[in-house]
Design a protein around this motif. Structure first.
Motif, PDB file in Angstrom:
ATOM      1  N   GLU A  84       0.873  -1.167   0.000  1.00 53.38           N
ATOM      2  CA  GLU A  84       0.000   0.000   0.000  1.00 53.38           C
ATOM      3  C   GLU A  84       0.905   1.209   0.000  1.00 53.38           C
ATOM      4  OE1 GLU A  84      -3.480   0.396   2.931  1.00 53.38           O
ATOM      5  OE2 GLU A  84      -2.202  -1.215   3.660  1.00 53.38           O
ATOM      6  N   GLN A  85       0.591   2.197  -0.795  1.00 55.25           N
ATOM      7  CA  GLN A  85       1.446   3.382  -0.775  1.00 55.25           C
ATOM      8  C   GLN A  85       0.638   4.637  -1.050  1.00 55.25           C
ATOM      9  OE1 GLN A  85       3.148   2.163  -5.196  1.00 55.25           O
ATOM     10  NE2 GLN A  85       4.482   3.414  -3.976  1.00 55.25           N
ATOM     11  N   ASP A  86       1.091   5.737  -0.481  1.00 53.24           N
ATOM     12  CA  ASP A  86       0.600   7.034  -0.920  1.00 53.24           C
ATOM     13  C   ASP A  86       1.844   7.897  -1.157  1.00 53.24           C
ATOM     14  OD1 ASP A  86       1.446   7.731   1.601  1.00 53.24           O
ATOM     15  OD2 ASP A  86      -0.423   8.658   2.246  1.00 53.24           O
ATOM     16  N   ILE A  87       1.642   9.133  -1.558  1.00 48.06           N
ATOM     17  CA  ILE A  87       2.796   9.966  -1.902  1.00 48.06           C
ATOM     18  C   ILE A  87       3.692  10.171  -0.682  1.00 48.06           C
ATOM     19  CG2 ILE A  87       3.429  12.320  -2.630  1.00 48.06           C
ATOM     20  CD1 ILE A  87       0.710  12.009  -4.353  1.00 48.06           C
ATOM     21  N   TYR A  88       3.026  10.379   0.464  1.00 54.44           N
ATOM     22  CA  TYR A  88       3.760  10.596   1.705  1.00 54.44           C
ATOM     23  C   TYR A  88       4.671   9.405   2.047  1.00 54.44           C
ATOM     24  CZ  TYR A  88       4.289  10.482   6.790  1.00 54.44           C
ATOM     25  OH  TYR A  88       4.784  10.358   8.047  1.00 54.44           O
ATOM     26  N   SER A  89       4.102   8.205   2.054  1.00 57.55           N
ATOM     27  CA  SER A  89       4.906   7.041   2.465  1.00 57.55           C
ATOM     28  C   SER A  89       5.985   6.735   1.420  1.00 57.55           C
ATOM     29  CB  SER A  89       4.014   5.814   2.722  1.00 57.55           C
ATOM     30  OG  SER A  89       3.344   5.411   1.549  1.00 57.55           O
ATOM     31  N   THR A  90       5.626   6.856   0.153  1.00 57.55           N
ATOM     32  CA  THR A  90       6.602   6.580  -0.908  1.00 57.55           C
ATOM     33  C   THR A  90       7.760   7.571  -0.854  1.00 57.55           C
ATOM     34  OG1 THR A  90       4.748   5.857  -2.266  1.00 57.55           O
ATOM     35  CG2 THR A  90       6.826   6.208  -3.392  1.00 57.55           C
ATOM     36  N   ALA A  91       7.434   8.838  -0.709  1.00 60.89           N
ATOM     37  CA  ALA A  91       8.485   9.865  -0.683  1.00 60.89           C
ATOM     38  C   ALA A  91       9.393   9.673   0.528  1.00 60.89           C
ATOM     39  CB  ALA A  91       7.865  11.264  -0.685  1.00 60.89           C
ATOM     40  N   ASN A  92       8.797   9.317   1.666  1.00 60.47           N
ATOM     41  CA  ASN A  92       9.634   9.103   2.850  1.00 60.47           C
ATOM     42  C   ASN A  92      10.575   7.922   2.682  1.00 60.47           C
ATOM     43  OD1 ASN A  92       9.253  10.917   5.343  1.00 60.47           O
ATOM     44  ND2 ASN A  92       7.191  10.717   4.495  1.00 60.47           N
ATOM     45  N   MET A  93      10.077   6.847   2.072  1.00 57.21           N
ATOM     46  CA  MET A  93      10.935   5.675   1.836  1.00 57.21           C
ATOM     47  C   MET A  93      12.056   6.026   0.851  1.00 57.21           C
ATOM     48  SD  MET A  93      10.031   3.199   3.741  1.00 57.21           S
ATOM     49  CE  MET A  93      11.236   2.074   3.049  1.00 57.21           C
ATOM     50  N   ILE A  94      11.712   6.744  -0.204  1.00 60.55           N
ATOM     51  CA  ILE A  94      12.722   7.095  -1.214  1.00 60.55           C
ATOM     52  C   ILE A  94      13.729   8.097  -0.637  1.00 60.55           C
ATOM     53  CG2 ILE A  94      13.065   8.252  -3.457  1.00 60.55           C
ATOM     54  CD1 ILE A  94      10.572   6.817  -4.470  1.00 60.55           C
ATOM     55  N   ALA A  95      13.241   9.039   0.163  1.00 59.43           N
ATOM     56  CA  ALA A  95      14.138  10.033   0.769  1.00 59.43           C
ATOM     57  C   ALA A  95      15.190   9.345   1.636  1.00 59.43           C
ATOM     58  CB  ALA A  95      13.327  11.041   1.580  1.00 59.43           C
ATOM     59  N   ASP A  96      14.780   8.316   2.363  1.00 58.33           N
ATOM     60  CA  ASP A  96      15.707   7.524   3.183  1.00 58.33           C
ATOM     61  C   ASP A  96      16.867   6.992   2.361  1.00 58.33           C
ATOM     62  OD1 ASP A  96      14.867   7.556   5.697  1.00 58.33           O
ATOM     63  OD2 ASP A  96      14.166   5.458   5.778  1.00 58.33           O
ATOM     64  N   GLN A  97      16.538   6.431   1.207  1.00 59.86           N
ATOM     65  CA  GLN A  97      17.565   5.868   0.322  1.00 59.86           C
ATOM     66  C   GLN A  97      18.441   6.980  -0.247  1.00 59.86           C
ATOM     67  OE1 GLN A  97      18.153   2.588  -0.067  1.00 59.86           O
ATOM     68  NE2 GLN A  97      16.524   2.337   1.451  1.00 59.86           N
ATOM     69  N   LEU A  98      17.816   8.090  -0.628  1.00 61.08           N
ATOM     70  CA  LEU A  98      18.578   9.191  -1.229  1.00 61.08           C
ATOM     71  C   LEU A  98      19.574   9.779  -0.239  1.00 61.08           C
ATOM     72  CD1 LEU A  98      15.762  10.955  -3.287  1.00 61.08           C
ATOM     73  CD2 LEU A  98      17.744   9.727  -4.208  1.00 61.08           C
ATOM     74  N   LYS A  99      19.203   9.817   1.037  1.00 62.85           N
ATOM     75  CA  LYS A  99      20.113  10.370   2.045  1.00 62.85           C
ATOM     76  C   LYS A  99      21.383   9.537   2.125  1.00 62.85           C
ATOM     77  CE  LYS A  99      16.585  12.655   4.739  1.00 62.85           C
ATOM     78  NZ  LYS A  99      15.490  12.250   5.625  1.00 62.85           N
ATOM     79  N   GLN A 100      21.249   8.222   1.886  1.00 62.06           N
ATOM     80  CA  GLN A 100      22.447   7.366   1.901  1.00 62.06           C
ATOM     81  C   GLN A 100      23.281   7.544   0.639  1.00 62.06           C
ATOM     82  OE1 GLN A 100      21.255   3.267   2.896  1.00 62.06           O
ATOM     83  NE2 GLN A 100      19.463   4.163   3.892  1.00 62.06           N
ATOM     84  N   LEU A 101      22.599   7.784  -0.508  1.00 63.23           N
ATOM     85  CA  LEU A 101      23.318   7.877  -1.789  1.00 63.23           C
ATOM     86  C   LEU A 101      23.921   9.262  -2.017  1.00 63.23           C
ATOM     87  CD1 LEU A 101      20.688   6.104  -4.069  1.00 63.23           C
ATOM     88  CD2 LEU A 101      22.908   5.160  -3.406  1.00 63.23           C
ATOM     89  N   ASN A 102      23.218  10.271  -1.491  1.00 63.23           N
ATOM     90  CA  ASN A 102      23.682  11.639  -1.628  1.00 63.23           C
ATOM     91  C   ASN A 102      23.991  12.045  -3.087  1.00 63.23           C
ATOM     92  OD1 ASN A 102      24.063  13.978  -0.359  1.00 63.23           O
ATOM     93  ND2 ASN A 102      26.141  13.548   0.390  1.00 63.23           N
ATOM     94  N   PRO A 103      23.051  11.843  -4.026  1.00 62.10           N
ATOM     95  CA  PRO A 103      23.336  12.083  -5.446  1.00 62.10           C
ATOM     96  C   PRO A 103      23.406  13.571  -5.794  1.00 62.10           C
ATOM     97  CG  PRO A 103      21.033  11.554  -5.151  1.00 62.10           C
ATOM     98  CD  PRO A 103      21.661  11.437  -3.792  1.00 62.10           C
ATOM     99  N   ASP A 104      23.994  13.883  -6.957  1.00 64.42           N
ATOM    100  CA  ASP A 104      24.050  15.264  -7.423  1.00 64.42           C
ATOM    101  C   ASP A 104      22.724  15.690  -8.044  1.00 64.42           C
ATOM    102  OD1 ASP A 104      27.024  15.793  -7.135  1.00 64.42           O
ATOM    103  OD2 ASP A 104      27.016  13.934  -8.302  1.00 64.42           O
ATOM    104  N   LEU A 105      22.034  14.689  -8.612  1.00 65.61           N
ATOM    105  CA  LEU A 105      20.807  15.015  -9.330  1.00 65.61           C
ATOM    106  C   LEU A 105      19.813  13.867  -9.179  1.00 65.61           C
ATOM    107  CD1 LEU A 105      19.570  17.080 -11.344  1.00 65.61           C
ATOM    108  CD2 LEU A 105      20.602  15.757 -13.190  1.00 65.61           C
ATOM    109  N   VAL A 106      18.555  14.209  -8.899  1.00 67.10           N
ATOM    110  CA  VAL A 106      17.485  13.216  -8.841  1.00 67.10           C
ATOM    111  C   VAL A 106      16.501  13.560  -9.963  1.00 67.10           C
ATOM    112  CG1 VAL A 106      15.623  12.234  -7.452  1.00 67.10           C
ATOM    113  CG2 VAL A 106      17.720  13.020  -6.337  1.00 67.10           C
TER     114      VAL A 106
END
Ligand SMILES: Cc1cc2nc3c(=O)[nH]c(=O)nc-3n(C[C@H](O)[C@H](O)[C@H](O)COP(=O)(O)OP(=O)(O)OC[C@H]3O[C@@H](n4cnc5c(N)ncnc54)[C@H](O)[C@@H]3O)c2cc1C
Lengths: 243, 281
Positions: A84-106
């Motif tokens: 089950e997902q909504d924008i809030y839960s999906t964005a929070n899960m993806i943000a978690d991963q992005l914080k570890q990757l620290n990319p220049d561009l998403v």
């Protein structure tokens, strides 16, 4: 330069059918149309500037679709399994991963074919506190600077910002490549990191029903166009929509 | 409840006000409105800066319009606030909302709690004017700098209020062929629109002519879909038309299921015959 492409795996919109009062979503999954443009753009940036292009997908984690993304040229995919997902839960899960990757561009796309909201990259940018450029039709990157052409309905904007940031691309930015059989075979060796969701959606989906408006569906044979047009015009005059 | 409404287009502020006739409404906009109790006039169209301002008001319910920019501003604010968000809502009552999903094929019913951000679709509504107190807000600059703005310069035809629309798809064949549809539109007093490939992709018509999910939603008395296959994303923009006429060489195209009259044949021949017939009368 490290780039992340966001993509969503959705029921193939060309196969979804309406039967009676149900929408048949039990159809093969695919990468949402314009998300392929996000993947393509990430790969092009990597090819030009070096670094890595990583994909993140959340929701359905259909392996065939993930392999297609890898075959196109992503180095790795992070697959967040969410029933089950909504924008809030999906964005929070993806943000978690992005914080570890620290990319220049998403890079995300303007909208997916399932929820069609067209807001996900903007939400994610807000959540991460990163700048956002939405509806991007073309970009150039020099050093830490990005210049982009934004496609709004009645105007085009050229904007500039510093990396890191989030962008959303429109479908017209590129034509996504079609992987070769060899690339598809090789993609099975590329890493896929599985992540389980631990954020609950706040919006509850109560039901989905078909959106149909009954039409008359009167077929007029146009092989003799003059007669066909006479017929059509008499119908339209009866309807009172044309004089 | 602390309700804040943001839109660059005052029409949306009116729609929001009609949903909450008895609640206090604080509107934020670059435009004027009479449908709010308080209006905060922002001095620049800087999406990030407006989103930050909206977030600073800590609304329980933030409502935005559904222009491309409105949705970006609302979503950015929702991210900053860590609120849930519902885009393109067509109906709200209590803590239930409806929105169109699957590119126009489905309607989803959703249940939500405040605080939340909601972007609403346009509709014809009645709302009472309010005593609006105005204040000006000077925003800080966001991190994205505007270098140039180019207007696309359509002919100023208002498709969203047109009564007759002649719309072309990829089946028209070439840019030159658009003139046949244009002649037909002129002959019957209609406005000319197009599918996304014609406008955004191929540029055979200006982009502000695009009809559909990611373009304009129209509601004419009669809509002519000429050489348009009828993908759900296109249908999403034309569902409110009273009568839909399709002209297509393929009698199995999806538009056939979604039209009132279907002429199975060549679109150019159709345009030429139509112009002859309506010209004669
Ligand atoms: C997120 C998203 C948003 C989108 N938003 C929109 C949108 O807002 N608006 C939009 O239109 N699309 C939108 N699309 C694109 C949409 O999915 C379709 O690709 C598009 O609508 C197809 O356009 P078309 O019907 O002109 O072209 P095609 O699908 O190529 O159809 C051409 C048709 O012309 C017929 N034809 C060919 N020759 C002739 C002839 N000589 N005479 C008569 N008929 C002929 C063919 O039989 C065919 O049915 C969106 C897609 C996505 C993924």
């Amino acid at each position: 330069m490290n780039v992340v492409a966001l993509f969503k795996i959705v029921p193939d919109d060309t196969l979804i059918k309406i039967t009676g009062s149900t929408l048949d979503l039990n159809v093969p999954a695919k990468i949402s149309t314009y998300d392929k443009s996000a993947i393509e753009e990430a790969i092009r940036i990597k090819e030009k500037h070096g670094g890595k292009a990583i994909g993140i997908t959340a929701g359905n984690t259909d392996r065939k679709a993930i392999r297609e993304a890898l075959a196109m040229g992503l180095d790795e995919v992070i697959a967040i399994d969410m029933k089950e997902q909504d924008i809030y839960s999906t964005a929070n899960m993806i943000a978690d991963q992005l914080k570890q990757l620290n990319p220049d561009l998403v890079i995300g796309s303007e909208a997916t074919t399932d929820s069609s909201g067209g807001i996900f990259p903007a939400y994610l940018a807000g959540l991460l506190g990163l700048p956002l450029i939405s509806y991007v039709k073309s970009i150039t990157i020099e050093g830490k600077k990005i210049r982009a052409e934004r496609n709004l309905i009645s105007s085009t904007e050229i904007v500039e910002a510093e990396l890191p940031l989030v962008i959303s691309v429109v479908g017209e930015i590129n034509t996504p490549r079609i992987p070769t059989v060899k690339q598809i075979l090789e993609s099975s060796k590329k890493p896929v990191k599985s992540v389980n969701a631990n954020v609950k959606p706040l919006v509850k989906l109560a039901s989905v029903s078909p959106y149909v408006i009954q039409r008359k569906k009167i077929i007029i044979d146009g092989s003799k166009m003059e007669e066909a047009v006479d017929k059509l015009l008499s119908y339209l005059r009866q309807e009172g929509v044309i004089s | 409840m602390n309700i804040v409404v943001y839109s660059e287009d005052p029409e949306y502020i009116k729609v929001a006000s009609s949903y909450f006739p008895n609640e206090k409404i604080v509107a934020v906009s670059t435009s004027d409105t009479k449908y709010a109790d308080e209006l905060h006039v922002v001095d620049k169209m800087d999406e990030e800066a407006i989103a930050k301002y909206l977030a600073s008001l800590k609304p329980d319910l933030l409502i935005t319009g559904s222009t491309k920019r409105d949705k970006v501003v609302g979503a950015y604010a929702a991210g900053l606030l860590k609120y849930p968000i519902l885009p393109d809502v067509i109906e709200i009552s209590g803590n239930k909302a409806k929105r169109v999903v699957y590119s126009g094929m489905g309607i989803a019913e959703l249940e939500f709690n405040t605080p939340i951000v909601v972007s609403i679709s346009k509709k014809n509504v009645e709302a009472k004017e309010r005593q609006t107190q105005k204040k000006n807000v000077n925003l800080e600059e966001g991190k994205v700098k505007k270098i140039e703005v180019k207007q696309k310069g359509g002919e100023g035809v208002d498709l969203s209020s047109a009564q007759i629309i002649v719309s072309v798809g990829r089946g028209i064949g070439s840019k030159e062929n658009i003139k046949f549809a244009d002649e037909l539109a002129r002959a019957i007093g209609g406005a000319l629109g197009g599918s996304r490939p014609i406008t955004a992709d191929l540029g055979w018509l200006p982009e502000d002519r695009q009809i559909g999910l990611s373009g304009l939603k129209v509601k004419p008395k009669v809509y002519f879909a000429l050489g348009i296959s009828g993908q759900p994303q296109h249908l999403a923009g034309i569902k409110d038309s009273k009568i839909i006429v399709a002209v297509n060489t393929d009698k199995n195209a999806p538009i056939v299921e979604n039209a009132d009259y279907i002429v199975v044949g060549d679109v150019i021949k159709f345009c030429q015959e139509m112009v002859k017939k309506v010209g004669k009368k």
